[in-house]
Design an enzyme around this catalytic site. Structure first.
Site, PDB file in Angstrom:
ATOM      1  N   ASP A   1       0.841  -1.202   0.000  1.00  0.00           N
ATOM      2  CA  ASP A   1       0.000   0.000   0.000  1.00  0.00           C
ATOM      3  C   ASP A   1       0.878   1.255   0.000  1.00  0.00           C
ATOM      4  OD1 ASP A   1       0.899  -0.072   2.589  1.00  0.00           O
ATOM      5  OD2 ASP A   1      -1.060   0.232   3.519  1.00  0.00           O
ATOM      6  N   SER A   2       2.204   1.059   0.053  1.00  0.00           N
ATOM      7  CA  SER A   2       3.121   2.184  -0.186  1.00  0.00           C
ATOM      8  C   SER A   2       2.878   2.754  -1.584  1.00  0.00           C
ATOM      9  CB  SER A   2       4.574   1.731  -0.038  1.00  0.00           C
ATOM     10  OG  SER A   2       4.809   0.543  -0.776  1.00  0.00           O
TER      11      SER A   2
ATOM     12  N   ASP B   1      -1.257  -6.227  -0.476  1.00  0.00           N
ATOM     13  CA  ASP B   1      -1.309  -5.565   0.834  1.00  0.00           C
ATOM     14  C   ASP B   1      -2.725  -5.040   1.084  1.00  0.00           C
ATOM     15  OD1 ASP B   1       0.003  -4.772   3.089  1.00  0.00           O
ATOM     16  OD2 ASP B   1       1.059  -3.084   2.167  1.00  0.00           O
TER      17      ASP B   1
ATOM     18  N   LYS C   1      -1.199  -9.446   2.878  1.00  0.00           N
ATOM     19  CA  LYS C   1      -0.506  -8.972   4.077  1.00  0.00           C
ATOM     20  C   LYS C   1      -1.414  -7.984   4.792  1.00  0.00           C
ATOM     21  CE  LYS C   1       3.017  -5.800   3.994  1.00  0.00           C
ATOM     22  NZ  LYS C   1       2.457  -4.754   4.877  1.00  0.00           N
TER      23      LYS C   1
ATOM     24  N   GLU D   1      -1.519  -5.307   8.506  1.00  0.00           N
ATOM     25  CA  GLU D   1      -0.655  -4.630   9.477  1.00  0.00           C
ATOM     26  C   GLU D   1      -1.187  -4.736  10.903  1.00  0.00           C
ATOM     27  OE1 GLU D   1       0.256  -0.547   8.579  1.00  0.00           O
ATOM     28  OE2 GLU D   1       1.090  -1.056   6.607  1.00  0.00           O
TER      29      GLU D   1
ATOM     30  N   GLU E   1       9.194  -4.103  10.786  1.00  0.00           N
ATOM     31  CA  GLU E   1       9.630  -2.820  10.201  1.00  0.00           C
ATOM     32  C   GLU E   1      10.136  -1.862  11.274  1.00  0.00           C
ATOM     33  OE1 GLU E   1       7.016  -0.968   7.344  1.00  0.00           O
ATOM     34  OE2 GLU E   1       8.188   0.889   7.344  1.00  0.00           O
TER      35      GLU E   1
END
Ligand code: KIV
Length: 305
Positions: free
Chosen positions: A59-60, A98, A128, A130, A197
């Protein structure tokens, strides 16, 4: 018009697709796992050509290719469009989608439905998500629904505001224990892998003894089973210095701007196009065309037929 995309291949045509058991084997053998983000067909082709193991449609993308200030605004439809393009450019790496902010947190049903969209509509192998807390339940639900899921703890950009901004996490004994607790809960929930991270290298190293699944680090030091970097960070396609953990291997952004600047100068000065860039026509055909254009000029409007 542009040239048609080529069917992608890795330099080793016999390279088998990377599977979850393969990643586990790599961990056990101590073979570093290479992961990178990709957001479109060309970045996927670059990842394939480099024979990376895992590609994340992160999602970056919100910031690297869509121009948002944070990862928060990106939506599922935008992520799916990018993931489909990446799928078309990949053959061997494991492809992970993501889950964007707001698409999975509310309920297990929402999380499963979003994860299924990545698999059904974009051909992703895994997803993925978070964070710890309720994300652990969402991860368990997705895994039980048969979709491989990767966790992500430490600095979790979707909730960076709650973490005090984009800053390293786990820098006190209590905060490090919080990160370790979340990572282990995600492992117990059935995650096949986890991203750590922006946490101290020594904290990651201590956590490694307790994590049996492949651990991918980004700003977590060298002890993890693999590393991930954002495509645009490692190639210098973004402005600014980026986080401390980014190693910039190229300055492609500067190259892109220089190339477009040269093109603009060439157009403005008449240096482009030259005869090399133009198509020819048989002189007789040209004469016929000239005649038709003249007729057109004198009132006959059938010159296109
Ligand atoms: O969105 C992303 O690019 C990520 C990586 C930094 C792991 O989550």
């Amino acid at each position: 018009m542009s040239s048609a995309p080529r069917v992608p291949d890795s330099p080793d045509p016999g390279r088998p697709p990377v599977t979850l058991p393969r990643l586990q084997e790599m961990k056990e053998a101590g073979t570093p796992i290479v992961m990178v983000t990709a957001y479109d067909f060309p970045s996927a082709r670059a990842a394939e050509a480099a024979e990376v193991d895992v590609v994340l449609v992160g999602d970056s993308a919100a910031m690297t290719v869509l121009g948002y200030d944070t990862t928060v605004p990106v939506g599922m439809d935008e992520m799916l469009m990018l993931a489909r393009a990446v799928r078309r450019g990949l053959r061997t790496p494991l492809l992970v989608g993501d889950l964007p902010f707001g698409s999975y947190e509310a309920s297990d049903e929402a999380a499963i439905a979003t994860a299924q969209r990545f698999v059904k509509e974009a051909g992703c192998d895994a997803v993925k998500l978070e964070g710890g807390g309720s994300s652990v339940d969402r991860a368990r639900a997705i895994a039980r629904a048969g979709i491989p899921v990767m966790g992500h703890v430490g600095l979790t950009p979707q909730t960076a505001t709650a973490l005090g901004g984009y800053r390293a996490q786990g820098r006190t004994a209590q905060r490090a224990a919080d990160v370790a607790r979340d990572a282990m809960a995600l492992q117990d929930a059935g995650c096949f892998s986890i991203v750590l991270e922006a946490i101290p290298a020594a904290v990651a190293e201590l956590m490694m003894g307790r994590l049996e699944i492949p651990v991918i680090g980004i700003g977590a030091g060298p002890a993890t089973d693999g590393q991930v970097l954002v495509f645009h960070d490692l190639l210098g396609i973004r402005d600014g210095h980026g986080a401390r953990f980014v190693k910039r291997y190229r300055s492609i952004g500067d190259e892109m701007a220089a190339g477009v600047r040269e093109y603009a100068q060439d157009v403005r000065s008449g240096r482009y196009p030259t005869a090399d860039h133009t198509y020819s026509i048989d002189p007789e055909e040209l004469e016929r065309f000239r005649a038709r254009m003249t007729e057109h000029h004198t009132g006959a409007y059938d010159f296109m037929s």
